[in-house]
Design a protein around this motif. Structure first.
Motif, mmCIF file in Angstrom:
data_model
loop_
_atom_site.group_PDB
_atom_site.id
_atom_site.type_symbol
_atom_site.label_atom_id
_atom_site.label_comp_id
_atom_site.label_asym_id
_atom_site.label_seq_id
_atom_site.Cartn_x
_atom_site.Cartn_y
_atom_site.Cartn_z
ATOM 1 N N ILE A 114 0.182 -1.410 -0.009
ATOM 2 C CA ILE A 114 0.160 -0.187 0.111
ATOM 3 C C ILE A 114 0.921 1.165 -0.213
ATOM 4 O O ILE A 114 0.945 2.149 -0.451
ATOM 5 N N LEU A 115 1.745 0.972 1.020
ATOM 6 C CA LEU A 115 2.373 2.820 1.333
ATOM 7 C C LEU A 115 3.369 2.022 -0.773
ATOM 8 O O LEU A 115 4.326 4.041 -0.495
ATOM 9 N N LEU A 116 3.985 1.478 -0.926
ATOM 10 C CA LEU A 116 4.050 1.008 -2.613
ATOM 11 C C LEU A 116 3.466 1.597 -3.321
ATOM 12 O O LEU A 116 3.530 1.988 -4.526
ATOM 13 N N GLU A 117 2.438 2.079 -2.645
ATOM 14 C CA GLU A 117 0.962 2.292 -4.151
ATOM 15 C C GLU A 117 1.144 1.364 -4.860
ATOM 16 O O GLU A 117 0.888 1.426 -6.245
ATOM 17 N N ASN A 118 1.388 0.182 -5.021
ATOM 18 C CA ASN A 118 1.049 -1.014 -5.335
ATOM 19 C C ASN A 118 -0.056 -1.797 -5.464
ATOM 20 O O ASN A 118 -0.302 -2.794 -4.260
ATOM 21 N N TYR A 119 -1.373 -1.095 -5.089
ATOM 22 C CA TYR A 119 -2.909 -0.999 -4.679
ATOM 23 C C TYR A 119 -3.491 -2.588 -5.366
ATOM 24 O O TYR A 119 -3.861 -2.971 -4.340
ATOM 25 N N LYS A 120 -3.356 -2.995 -6.466
ATOM 26 C CA LYS A 120 -4.055 -4.136 -7.072
ATOM 27 C C LYS A 120 -2.905 -5.768 -5.724
ATOM 28 O O LYS A 120 -3.553 -6.475 -5.441
ATOM 29 N N ASP A 121 -1.641 -5.510 -6.145
ATOM 30 C CA ASP A 121 -0.533 -6.396 -5.495
ATOM 31 C C ASP A 121 -1.773 -6.568 -4.201
ATOM 32 O O ASP A 121 -2.087 -7.333 -3.076
ATOM 33 N N ALA A 122 -2.104 -5.770 -3.123
ATOM 34 C CA ALA A 122 -1.888 -5.034 -1.940
ATOM 35 C C ALA A 122 -3.662 -6.054 -1.479
ATOM 36 O O ALA A 122 -3.794 -6.669 -0.184
ATOM 37 N N GLU A 123 -4.473 -5.263 -2.337
ATOM 38 C CA GLU A 123 -5.825 -6.103 -2.616
ATOM 39 C C GLU A 123 -5.842 -7.994 -3.117
ATOM 40 O O GLU A 123 -6.238 -8.303 -2.273
ATOM 41 N N ASN A 124 -4.827 -8.049 -4.025
ATOM 42 C CA ASN A 124 -4.563 -9.297 -3.652
ATOM 43 C C ASN A 124 -4.068 -10.068 -2.544
ATOM 44 O O ASN A 124 -5.289 -11.548 -2.571
ATOM 45 N N LEU A 125 -3.280 -9.744 -1.788
ATOM 46 C CA LEU A 125 -2.710 -10.626 -0.923
ATOM 47 C C LEU A 125 -3.566 -10.501 0.410
ATOM 48 O O LEU A 125 -3.707 -11.194 0.891
ATOM 49 N N LEU A 126 -4.177 -9.117 0.615
ATOM 50 C CA LEU A 126 -5.137 -9.305 1.823
ATOM 51 C C LEU A 126 -6.193 -10.248 0.923
ATOM 52 O O LEU A 126 -7.114 -10.544 2.617
ATOM 53 N N LYS A 127 -6.698 -10.269 0.146
ATOM 54 C CA LYS A 127 -8.020 -10.463 -0.577
ATOM 55 C C LYS A 127 -7.905 -12.475 0.475
ATOM 56 O O LYS A 127 -8.737 -13.335 0.680
ATOM 57 N N GLU A 128 -6.216 -12.718 -0.102
ATOM 58 C CA GLU A 128 -6.213 -14.004 -0.107
ATOM 59 C C GLU A 128 -5.961 -14.329 1.306
ATOM 60 O O GLU A 128 -7.211 -15.755 1.264
ATOM 61 N N ALA A 129 -5.238 -13.523 2.275
ATOM 62 C CA ALA A 129 -5.598 -13.736 3.705
ATOM 63 C C ALA A 129 -7.272 -13.483 4.531
ATOM 64 O O ALA A 129 -7.299 -14.640 4.920
ATOM 65 N N VAL A 130 -8.086 -12.952 4.029
ATOM 66 C CA VAL A 130 -8.858 -12.711 4.403
ATOM 67 C C VAL A 130 -10.052 -14.314 4.307
ATOM 68 O O VAL A 130 -10.307 -15.004 5.555
ATOM 69 N N VAL A 131 -9.611 -14.149 2.538
ATOM 70 C CA VAL A 131 -10.372 -15.814 2.830
ATOM 71 C C VAL A 131 -10.223 -16.840 3.301
ATOM 72 O O VAL A 131 -11.144 -17.460 4.113
ATOM 73 N N ASN A 132 -8.764 -17.626 3.852
ATOM 74 C CA ASN A 132 -8.216 -18.601 4.671
ATOM 75 C C ASN A 132 -8.296 -17.695 5.684
ATOM 76 O O ASN A 132 -8.202 -19.134 6.629
ATOM 77 N N SER A 133 -8.164 -16.686 6.123
ATOM 78 C CA SER A 133 -8.606 -16.749 7.466
ATOM 79 C C SER A 133 -10.036 -16.865 8.138
ATOM 80 O O SER A 133 -10.157 -17.390 9.723
ATOM 81 N N GLY A 134 -10.598 -16.602 7.360
ATOM 82 C CA GLY A 134 -11.927 -16.796 7.429
ATOM 83 C C GLY A 134 -12.364 -18.186 7.705
ATOM 84 O O GLY A 134 -13.347 -18.781 8.363
ATOM 85 N N ARG A 135 -11.873 -18.906 6.339
ATOM 86 C CA ARG A 135 -11.885 -20.708 6.414
ATOM 87 C C ARG A 135 -11.809 -21.462 7.946
ATOM 88 O O ARG A 135 -12.046 -22.042 7.857
ATOM 89 N N VAL A 136 -10.717 -20.453 8.712
ATOM 90 C CA VAL A 136 -10.178 -21.871 9.841
ATOM 91 C C VAL A 136 -10.345 -20.503 11.101
ATOM 92 O O VAL A 136 -10.147 -21.138 12.278
#
Length: 263
Positions: A169-191
């Motif tokens: 985010i701070l590097l302004e790589n917003y798409k990469d940040a979003e993809n990373l967070l979405k992946e982690a949100v899904v996986n953390s929600g699963r457990v």
């Protein structure tokens, strides 16, 4: 045996002092413990020594002695990488060697865990200096170790992914940040991990930064719900701050619209 017992007790005392933020006394006890361990014949690169060295290095960072702290962290990284490199070379040289004993495998896992912790501390150090590219690189190494040793669905892995996303985010790589967070949100929600709350609040902050306010509100509200279920006030705070920020932005938009209408 008596001296070994003393080493264990001293280490536990130092850990307790570190946990409560008594850095001055924790530093003194860690130094005494390491000195005693060396007198007992413990090798300087033993995992127990590396773990104490790493804790001592973090104390230096916490207390503003950045130069000596980062030297300590680099030392821990170098020692652990060297041990793991030597281990891999041994396996490559003699592929027919008998399988490692349970104790040897546990020691190798401990070596990796300590290396991952050192990478993470080094990443945090770079983030404090606003060196986000370097911070992301260290966090990526820490994540690889965490996922290898602890698994992809461990809280530590989720926290590191959140830190990596912050760097993006701070590097302004917003798409990469979003993809990373979405992946982690899904996986953390699963457990059903409560860390999902922190990931969602960070995702909300990303959406605010990119003016996607409806998505931000949805993410932060979800994060708050997770934090409330876990009864974790610390996790609630960033979610509430995110929602308050959105309310402020909405009011500003409404006020600007009223001003335009009057004109």
């Amino acid at each position: 045996m008596h001296l070994n017992h003393r080493v264990f007790i001293y280490d536990q005392i130092a850990d307790m002092m570190l946990d409560i933020g008594d850095y001055k006394n924790a530093e003194l006890v860690f130094k005494d413990t390491m000195k005693l361990a060396l007198q007992l014949g413990m090798a300087e690169d033993d995992n127990a020594m590396i773990e104490m060295s790493l804790k001592l290095a973090t104390i230096y960072l916490y207390t503003g002695r950045m130069d000596i702290g980062v030297v300590g962290i680099r030392h821990c990284i170098a020692e652990q990488e060297k041990k793991l490199g030597a281990k891999n070379e041994e396996k490559e040289v003699d592929k027919n060697v008998a399988k490692d004993t349970k104790a040897a495998l546990e020691e190798e896992q401990n070596t990796k865990v300590l290396l991952g912790k050192a990478y993470r501390h080094y990443g945090n150090y770079h983030m404090q200096l606003r060196e986000f590219k370097e911070g992301k690189e260290m966090m990526a190494k820490a994540l690889k170790v965490s996922q290898d040793v602890l698994g992809e669905n461990d809280d530590t892995s989720f926290v590191i992914m959140n830190d990596m996303a912050t760097c993006e985010i701070l590097l302004e790589n917003y798409k990469d940040a979003e993809n990373l967070l979405k992946e982690a949100v899904v996986n953390s929600g699963r457990v059903k991990s409560s860390v999902q709350s922190a990931l969602l609040s960070n995702l909300g902050a990303l959406y605010i930064r990119t003016s996607r306010y409806e998505e931000a509100e949805h993410a932060c509200q979800r994060g708050l719900t997770v934090a409330e279920k876990a009864n974790d006030r610390m996790l609630m705070l960033p979610c509430k701050a995110c929602l308050m920020k959105l309310q402020s932005l909405k009011k500003k938009v409404e006020n600007d619209k009223e001003d335009d209408d009057e004109d």
